[in-house]
Design a protein around this motif. Sequence first.
Motif, PDB file in Angstrom:
ATOM      1  N   PRO A 147      -4.402  24.371  30.474  1.00 32.93           N
ATOM      2  CA  PRO A 147      -3.657  22.413  30.803  1.00 32.93           C
ATOM      3  C   PRO A 147      -4.044  21.629  29.203  1.00 32.93           C
ATOM      4  O   PRO A 147      -3.891  21.027  28.537  1.00 32.93           O
ATOM      5  N   LEU A 148      -5.792  21.946  28.611  1.00 35.94           N
ATOM      6  CA  LEU A 148      -6.550  21.549  27.219  1.00 35.94           C
ATOM      7  C   LEU A 148      -5.101  22.204  26.574  1.00 35.94           C
ATOM      8  O   LEU A 148      -4.835  21.230  25.756  1.00 35.94           O
ATOM      9  N   LEU A 149      -5.266  23.466  26.217  1.00 36.60           N
ATOM     10  CA  LEU A 149      -3.839  23.808  25.541  1.00 36.60           C
ATOM     11  C   LEU A 149      -2.657  22.871  25.475  1.00 36.60           C
ATOM     12  O   LEU A 149      -1.765  22.278  24.505  1.00 36.60           O
ATOM     13  N   ASN A 150      -2.133  22.587  26.517  1.00 39.26           N
ATOM     14  CA  ASN A 150      -0.790  22.004  27.117  1.00 39.26           C
ATOM     15  C   ASN A 150      -0.547  20.510  26.576  1.00 39.26           C
ATOM     16  O   ASN A 150       0.602  19.920  25.956  1.00 39.26           O
ATOM     17  N   ASN A 167       4.586  19.740  29.280  1.00 35.01           N
ATOM     18  CA  ASN A 167       5.265  19.759  30.653  1.00 35.01           C
ATOM     19  C   ASN A 167       5.245  21.017  31.324  1.00 35.01           C
ATOM     20  O   ASN A 167       4.129  21.439  31.047  1.00 35.01           O
ATOM     21  N   ALA A 168       5.128  21.137  32.940  1.00 36.82           N
ATOM     22  CA  ALA A 168       4.985  22.034  33.400  1.00 36.82           C
ATOM     23  C   ALA A 168       5.298  23.294  32.550  1.00 36.82           C
ATOM     24  O   ALA A 168       4.776  24.851  32.837  1.00 36.82           O
ATOM     25  N   ARG A 169       6.912  23.815  31.974  1.00 41.95           N
ATOM     26  CA  ARG A 169       7.074  24.856  31.719  1.00 41.95           C
ATOM     27  C   ARG A 169       7.002  25.100  30.539  1.00 41.95           C
ATOM     28  O   ARG A 169       6.518  26.364  30.044  1.00 41.95           O
ATOM     29  N   SER A 170       6.211  24.424  29.987  1.00 41.12           N
ATOM     30  CA  SER A 170       5.346  24.154  28.188  1.00 41.12           C
ATOM     31  C   SER A 170       4.128  24.955  28.965  1.00 41.12           C
ATOM     32  O   SER A 170       3.118  25.551  28.253  1.00 41.12           O
ATOM     33  N   ARG A 171       3.055  24.785  30.297  1.00 44.21           N
ATOM     34  CA  ARG A 171       1.841  25.066  30.796  1.00 44.21           C
ATOM     35  C   ARG A 171       2.201  26.167  30.890  1.00 44.21           C
ATOM     36  O   ARG A 171       1.483  27.023  31.182  1.00 44.21           O
ATOM     37  N   ALA A 172       3.610  26.754  32.256  1.00 40.64           N
ATOM     38  CA  ALA A 172       3.750  27.870  32.190  1.00 40.64           C
ATOM     39  C   ALA A 172       3.684  29.420  31.237  1.00 40.64           C
ATOM     40  O   ALA A 172       3.135  30.045  31.336  1.00 40.64           O
ATOM     41  N   PHE A 173       4.672  28.652  30.132  1.00 37.97           N
ATOM     42  CA  PHE A 173       4.483  29.670  29.423  1.00 37.97           C
ATOM     43  C   PHE A 173       3.469  30.017  28.481  1.00 37.97           C
ATOM     44  O   PHE A 173       3.120  31.193  28.277  1.00 37.97           O
ATOM     45  N   LEU A 174       2.667  29.015  28.568  1.00 41.01           N
ATOM     46  CA  LEU A 174       1.346  29.009  27.490  1.00 41.01           C
ATOM     47  C   LEU A 174       0.227  30.909  28.476  1.00 41.01           C
ATOM     48  O   LEU A 174      -0.676  30.834  27.832  1.00 41.01           O
ATOM     49  N   LEU A 175       0.717  29.477  30.067  1.00 37.48           N
ATOM     50  CA  LEU A 175      -0.534  30.646  30.448  1.00 37.48           C
ATOM     51  C   LEU A 175       0.326  32.033  30.945  1.00 37.48           C
ATOM     52  O   LEU A 175      -0.999  32.977  30.065  1.00 37.48           O
ATOM     53  N   GLY A 176       1.523  32.221  30.668  1.00 38.73           N
ATOM     54  CA  GLY A 176       1.628  33.867  30.301  1.00 38.73           C
ATOM     55  C   GLY A 176       1.661  34.552  29.110  1.00 38.73           C
ATOM     56  O   GLY A 176       0.714  35.277  29.314  1.00 38.73           O
ATOM     57  N   TRP A 196      -0.541  20.424  22.876  1.00 39.36           N
ATOM     58  CA  TRP A 196       0.894  21.101  21.842  1.00 39.36           C
ATOM     59  C   TRP A 196       1.821  19.919  21.886  1.00 39.36           C
ATOM     60  O   TRP A 196       2.508  19.457  22.707  1.00 39.36           O
ATOM     61  N   ALA A 197       2.296  19.939  20.874  1.00 36.32           N
ATOM     62  CA  ALA A 197       2.932  19.353  20.072  1.00 36.32           C
ATOM     63  C   ALA A 197       4.490  19.264  20.608  1.00 36.32           C
ATOM     64  O   ALA A 197       5.410  18.222  21.328  1.00 36.32           O
ATOM     65  N   LEU A 198       5.184  20.424  21.517  1.00 39.07           N
ATOM     66  CA  LEU A 198       6.061  20.596  21.912  1.00 39.07           C
ATOM     67  C   LEU A 198       5.911  21.273  23.891  1.00 39.07           C
ATOM     68  O   LEU A 198       6.382  21.760  24.174  1.00 39.07           O
ATOM     69  N   GLU A 201      13.440  39.166  34.016  1.00 36.43           N
ATOM     70  CA  GLU A 201      11.990  38.119  33.692  1.00 36.43           C
ATOM     71  C   GLU A 201      12.157  36.503  33.642  1.00 36.43           C
ATOM     72  O   GLU A 201      11.673  36.042  34.210  1.00 36.43           O
ATOM     73  N   HIS A 202      13.713  35.953  33.732  1.00 33.11           N
ATOM     74  CA  HIS A 202      14.230  34.826  32.885  1.00 33.11           C
ATOM     75  C   HIS A 202      14.517  34.226  35.055  1.00 33.11           C
ATOM     76  O   HIS A 202      15.740  34.236  34.740  1.00 33.11           O
ATOM     77  N   LYS A 203      13.627  33.701  35.107  1.00 30.52           N
ATOM     78  CA  LYS A 203      13.520  33.138  36.334  1.00 30.52           C
ATOM     79  C   LYS A 203      14.421  31.416  36.733  1.00 30.52           C
ATOM     80  O   LYS A 203      15.107  31.190  36.991  1.00 30.52           O
ATOM     81  N   ASP A 204      13.838  30.648  35.212  1.00 32.65           N
ATOM     82  CA  ASP A 204      14.710  29.594  35.103  1.00 32.65           C
ATOM     83  C   ASP A 204      15.624  28.929  33.850  1.00 32.65           C
ATOM     84  O   ASP A 204      14.847  29.186  33.040  1.00 32.65           O
ATOM     85  N   PRO A 205      16.776  29.089  34.474  1.00 33.06           N
ATOM     86  CA  PRO A 205      17.598  28.805  33.148  1.00 33.06           C
ATOM     87  C   PRO A 205      17.364  27.843  32.543  1.00 33.06           C
ATOM     88  O   PRO A 205      17.998  27.479  31.260  1.00 33.06           O
ATOM     89  N   ARG A 206      16.658  26.514  32.826  1.00 34.35           N
ATOM     90  CA  ARG A 206      16.864  25.217  31.579  1.00 34.35           C
ATOM     91  C   ARG A 206      14.791  25.537  31.044  1.00 34.35           C
ATOM     92  O   ARG A 206      14.807  24.693  30.489  1.00 34.35           O
ATOM     93  N   ASP A 207      14.669  27.232  30.931  1.00 38.94           N
ATOM     94  CA  ASP A 207      13.391  27.129  30.367  1.00 38.94           C
ATOM     95  C   ASP A 207      13.293  27.399  29.132  1.00 38.94           C
ATOM     96  O   ASP A 207      13.264  28.650  28.926  1.00 38.94           O
TER      97      ASP A 207
END
Length: 246
Positions: free
Chosen positions: A129-132, A140-149, A135-137, A32-38
Amino acid sequence: MTVARGNPAAHEVLVDSWPDFGIVLTRLRPEEHKDPRDHYTNQLAVFYRDKGALQALLGGTEAVVQARAFQILGLQEGLDEAVREAAGAKGLHVETIRYLGLMSPEPPRPRGQLPPGLRLAPVSPSHVPLLNATWALGGNARSRAFLLGLVRALPSACLLGPRGRPVSWTLLDAQGCLRHGYTVPAWRGRGLTGITMAAMGRGLHARGFPIYCTVLPHNRAALSALGAIGFVTQPGTFHLILGTPK
């Protein structure tokens, strides 16, 4: 506990031996880990009986590899140093964020009633998008995808304002931790955190989950608000350790 209840976040549990184990690790399934920098999605939690088991795991397995960003969570003293040593030897940059852990023995008790014009609802993917952005951390696109998940896979609660936009919210992560709690500045001081926490807490309590969250030690406003609704600060330090390739 999330793994045993349908495993919505696609995690797995590993031990070094069974039934007499020295270490337990939970992690995202490798496929499930698609992005090695995520480092957001590659979230691990660890418990160990002795440091030798931890050092063997970090040094002799693929829990920490040079080309893959990660996030390790744990409450035990010495975890930070062991991860930093192992990750540094493999050429990873490491950052540690230290939190206080808080638990609520029973579902949180709101201090007030739901204010007129607000309604309780789950967080929607359209709110991410509002949550992202808040959020202090994140941000960015990776954090947005994480929150969406998280929003798609796990329970959440928010209070929607008159225009249908969230004014306060709480999410659950793969470790069953209440995270990403936030109230927009214009709505603070009205006890809204307690309302969303109570809604989440009732569901967690009914399913046998512990009700817990983490807060930065200097966030006195959040600590006071959580204490007022029944959360109790726990001993020790909750470590969130981020490792990223240099």
